[in-house]
Design a protein around this motif. Structure first.
Motif, PDB file in Angstrom:
ATOM      1  N   UNK A 191       0.850  -1.187   0.000  1.00  0.00           N
ATOM      2  CA  UNK A 191       0.000   0.000   0.000  1.00  0.00           C
ATOM      3  C   UNK A 191       0.886   1.237   0.000  1.00  0.00           C
ATOM      4  N   UNK A 192       0.302   2.367  -0.414  1.00  0.00           N
ATOM      5  CA  UNK A 192       0.943   3.653  -0.174  1.00  0.00           C
ATOM      6  C   UNK A 192       0.468   4.100   1.196  1.00  0.00           C
ATOM      7  N   UNK A 193      -0.473   5.031   1.209  1.00  0.00           N
ATOM      8  CA  UNK A 193      -1.232   5.354   2.419  1.00  0.00           C
ATOM      9  C   UNK A 193      -2.690   5.100   2.057  1.00  0.00           C
ATOM     10  N   UNK A 194      -3.275   3.984   2.498  1.00  0.00           N
ATOM     11  CA  UNK A 194      -4.624   3.634   2.044  1.00  0.00           C
ATOM     12  C   UNK A 194      -5.673   4.625   2.551  1.00  0.00           C
ATOM     13  N   UNK A 195      -6.397   5.225   1.624  1.00  0.00           N
ATOM     14  CA  UNK A 195      -7.461   6.161   1.990  1.00  0.00           C
ATOM     15  C   UNK A 195      -8.474   5.478   2.894  1.00  0.00           C
ATOM     16  N   UNK A 196      -8.787   4.216   2.592  1.00  0.00           N
ATOM     17  CA  UNK A 196      -9.800   3.523   3.405  1.00  0.00           C
ATOM     18  C   UNK A 196      -9.315   3.306   4.831  1.00  0.00           C
ATOM     19  N   UNK A 197      -8.006   3.166   5.018  1.00  0.00           N
ATOM     20  CA  UNK A 197      -7.465   3.047   6.369  1.00  0.00           C
ATOM     21  C   UNK A 197      -7.624   4.336   7.150  1.00  0.00           C
ATOM     22  N   UNK A 198      -7.526   5.460   6.450  1.00  0.00           N
ATOM     23  CA  UNK A 198      -7.762   6.763   7.070  1.00  0.00           C
ATOM     24  C   UNK A 198      -9.236   6.912   7.416  1.00  0.00           C
ATOM     25  N   UNK A 199     -10.100   6.576   6.460  1.00  0.00           N
ATOM     26  CA  UNK A 199     -11.545   6.695   6.681  1.00  0.00           C
ATOM     27  C   UNK A 199     -11.987   5.846   7.869  1.00  0.00           C
ATOM     28  N   UNK A 200     -11.497   4.604   7.936  1.00  0.00           N
ATOM     29  CA  UNK A 200     -11.900   3.697   9.010  1.00  0.00           C
ATOM     30  C   UNK A 200     -11.503   4.247  10.375  1.00  0.00           C
ATOM     31  N   UNK A 201     -10.344   4.874  10.459  1.00  0.00           N
ATOM     32  CA  UNK A 201      -9.919   5.441  11.742  1.00  0.00           C
ATOM     33  C   UNK A 201     -10.770   6.638  12.142  1.00  0.00           C
ATOM     34  N   UNK A 202     -11.115   7.495  11.184  1.00  0.00           N
ATOM     35  CA  UNK A 202     -11.991   8.616  11.518  1.00  0.00           C
ATOM     36  C   UNK A 202     -13.359   8.119  11.976  1.00  0.00           C
ATOM     37  N   UNK A 203     -13.755   6.913  11.526  1.00  0.00           N
ATOM     38  CA  UNK A 203     -15.009   6.311  11.983  1.00  0.00           C
ATOM     39  C   UNK A 203     -14.838   5.588  13.313  1.00  0.00           C
ATOM     40  N   UNK A 204     -13.639   5.731  13.911  1.00  0.00           N
ATOM     41  CA  UNK A 204     -13.330   5.087  15.193  1.00  0.00           C
ATOM     42  C   UNK A 204     -13.434   3.570  15.136  1.00  0.00           C
ATOM     43  N   UNK A 205     -13.157   3.005  13.967  1.00  0.00           N
ATOM     44  CA  UNK A 205     -13.157   1.553  13.829  1.00  0.00           C
ATOM     45  C   UNK A 205     -11.832   0.970  14.311  1.00  0.00           C
ATOM     46  N   UNK A 206     -11.856  -0.113  15.072  1.00  0.00           N
ATOM     47  CA  UNK A 206     -10.632  -0.863  15.318  1.00  0.00           C
ATOM     48  C   UNK A 206     -10.111  -1.393  13.981  1.00  0.00           C
ATOM     49  N   UNK A 207      -8.810  -1.241  13.728  1.00  0.00           N
ATOM     50  CA  UNK A 207      -8.239  -1.602  12.431  1.00  0.00           C
ATOM     51  C   UNK A 207      -7.093  -2.591  12.598  1.00  0.00           C
ATOM     52  N   UNK A 208      -7.087  -3.606  11.740  1.00  0.00           N
ATOM     53  CA  UNK A 208      -5.955  -4.522  11.660  1.00  0.00           C
ATOM     54  C   UNK A 208      -5.395  -4.440  10.244  1.00  0.00           C
ATOM     55  N   UNK A 209      -4.140  -3.996  10.139  1.00  0.00           N
ATOM     56  CA  UNK A 209      -3.456  -3.868   8.864  1.00  0.00           C
ATOM     57  C   UNK A 209      -2.332  -4.899   8.790  1.00  0.00           C
ATOM     58  N   UNK A 210      -1.982  -5.299   7.578  1.00  0.00           N
ATOM     59  CA  UNK A 210      -0.763  -6.081   7.419  1.00  0.00           C
ATOM     60  C   UNK A 210       0.436  -5.172   7.645  1.00  0.00           C
ATOM     61  N   UNK A 211       1.589  -5.785   7.890  1.00  0.00           N
ATOM     62  CA  UNK A 211       2.793  -4.980   8.098  1.00  0.00           C
ATOM     63  C   UNK A 211       3.332  -4.414   6.792  1.00  0.00           C
ATOM     64  N   UNK A 212       2.643  -4.676   5.685  1.00  0.00           N
ATOM     65  CA  UNK A 212       2.997  -4.070   4.406  1.00  0.00           C
ATOM     66  C   UNK A 212       2.310  -2.714   4.226  1.00  0.00           C
ATOM     67  N   UNK A 213       1.415  -2.378   5.137  1.00  0.00           N
ATOM     68  CA  UNK A 213       0.771  -1.058   5.139  1.00  0.00           C
ATOM     69  C   UNK A 213       1.662  -0.122   5.948  1.00  0.00           C
ATOM     70  N   UNK A 214       2.132   0.987   5.379  1.00  0.00           N
ATOM     71  CA  UNK A 214       3.017   1.885   6.130  1.00  0.00           C
ATOM     72  C   UNK A 214       2.370   2.393   7.414  1.00  0.00           C
ATOM     73  N   UNK A 215       3.129   2.372   8.507  1.00  0.00           N
ATOM     74  CA  UNK A 215       2.591   2.809   9.789  1.00  0.00           C
ATOM     75  C   UNK A 215       2.314   4.307   9.824  1.00  0.00           C
ATOM     76  N   UNK A 216       2.727   5.011   8.767  1.00  0.00           N
ATOM     77  CA  UNK A 216       2.383   6.439   8.645  1.00  0.00           C
ATOM     78  C   UNK A 216       0.872   6.655   8.653  1.00  0.00           C
ATOM     79  N   UNK A 217       0.111   5.621   8.266  1.00  0.00           N
ATOM     80  CA  UNK A 217      -1.343   5.774   8.194  1.00  0.00           C
ATOM     81  C   UNK A 217      -1.958   5.911   9.584  1.00  0.00           C
TER      82      UNK A 217
END
Length: 365
Positions: free
Chosen positions: A276-302
């Protein structure tokens, strides 16, 4: 007014396209106007809105290798007919080499390459993409990226500027009333809902996601997996679901215009991407206060909330399932505005891109 020509594949509802629209809606259109050069012979989800905002849409030939002679002929004619485009901004990662090369040949003075990923799809153009990656710095004059890792991937040691994949955060804030309404609408009132939003493609690793969910069902039988998106892997994934006999547990929702509401219906968001680059959906999910599980291939910058876990893809299914429940047990918080000033909030970030264009325009003048 500056007219920016954005080069994309199409303008369907996907990550970078949604990000572009977020900026387009907020940018000062008395100073800057967005137009779009797509590489698909059809209209897309956002085309009507683009035109309503004053933007123009052009349809170039597809970027198949056998089309390259016709493509460059088309682009040569295009730039001859449209000398107003002094800034070309391309978003198709390594494939940006082609439109930017055409723009360079046409004498366009400002040519921006924008990196949105940290690796490449392994399709039939893989070797070409590797070559274009090596050549991208020879055709661009400026470099942007969604994050540090994405910039280093495409531009190596060359200087680049990060423009966050920002969203209209207020649309995604957690809302208990909307959550109840959406879960009732989808028949999910008493279900544990695992969600994913993304193109059904190799990159997103849905096959592994379905395997995780199948194991999760053994611990929580009243679970549902929501898959939002379309893509070339759809039929293959449906066959996988059928072979596991969990067709009644997996909902393929296709492309949706109510994604912000669908996040409200979810209990946990899972994204086991290969890259991933910075996944937009990962940003959206966090603003929705969703618990998120990402692979370690997703940059932690998100990450900008505490409800995120990053797991190696090499970890077994049991580890992924256990973390789904663990991050969920930490509980979704009531909506807080504590991250309203996040760089991923378009209200904060839209001026970053606006200022880039205004500064570049000074160079032209």
């Amino acid at each position: 007014m500056i007219r920016i020509l954005h080069c994309v594949n199409d303008m369907h509802r996907a990550g970078l396209e949604t990000m572009l629209m977020n900026y387009y809606r907020k940018i000062d259109k008395t100073k800057i106007q967005f137009d779009f050069l797509t590489h698909r012979p059809y209209r897309s989800d956002y085309d009507d809105e683009i035109e309503s905002l004053g933007g123009k849409i052009y349809y170039a030939p597809r970027l198949y290798p056998q089309n390259y002679p016709a493509y460059f002929k088309w682009m040569k004619k295009f730039f001859e007919e449209h000398p107003e485009y002094q800034i070309v901004h391309s978003h198709i990662d390594t494939m940006s080499y082609l439109p930017l090369l055409a723009a360079k040949k046409a004498g366009v003075p400002i040519r921006i390459a924008h990196s949105h990923n940290t690796s490449l799809d392994k399709d039939f153009k893989y070797l070409l993409k590797q070559y274009f990656r090596l050549r991208i710095n020879s055709v661009c004059t400026h470099r942007l990226a969604c994050g540090e890792e994405a910039g280093k991937f495409l531009f190596e040691n060359r200087e680049f500027k990060v423009i966050p994949n920002a969203i209209d955060a207020e649309k995604f804030y957690f809302n208990e009333e909307l959550r109840c309404k959406k879960r009732k609408e989808l028949g999910l009132e008493d279900k544990f809902v695992v969600g994913h939003v993304g193109r059904l493609s190799y990159q997103k690793n849905h096959k592994f996601l379905i395997e995780i969910f199948n194991e999760l069902l053994k611990k929580e039988p009243d679970s549902i997996l929501l898959l939002v998106g379309v893509g070339e892997k759809e039929e293959e994934l449906k066959r996988q679901v059928k072979s596991l006999n969990i067709e009644d547990k997996v909902n393929f929702l296709g492309n949706r215009s109510d994604v912000n509401e669908l996040y409200q219906a979810m209990d946990v968001f899972v994204m086991p991407s290969f890259f991933e680059g910075i996944p937009v959906v990962g940003v959206e999910a966090q603003f929705a206060n969703l618990p998120c599980i990402f692979s370690d291939k997703v940059p932690e910058e998100v990450k900008f909330t505490d409800n995120c876990v990053f797991l190696p893809l090499s970890k077994g299914l049991d580890s992924w399932v256990n973390d789904v429940f663990e991050v969920y047990d930490n509980c979704r918080l009531k909506q807080s505005n504590s991250f309203k000033d996040s760089i991923y909030n378009i209200e904060y970030s839209h001026t970053l891109l606006e200022n880039v264009y205004l500064e570049l325009n000074k160079d032209i003048l």
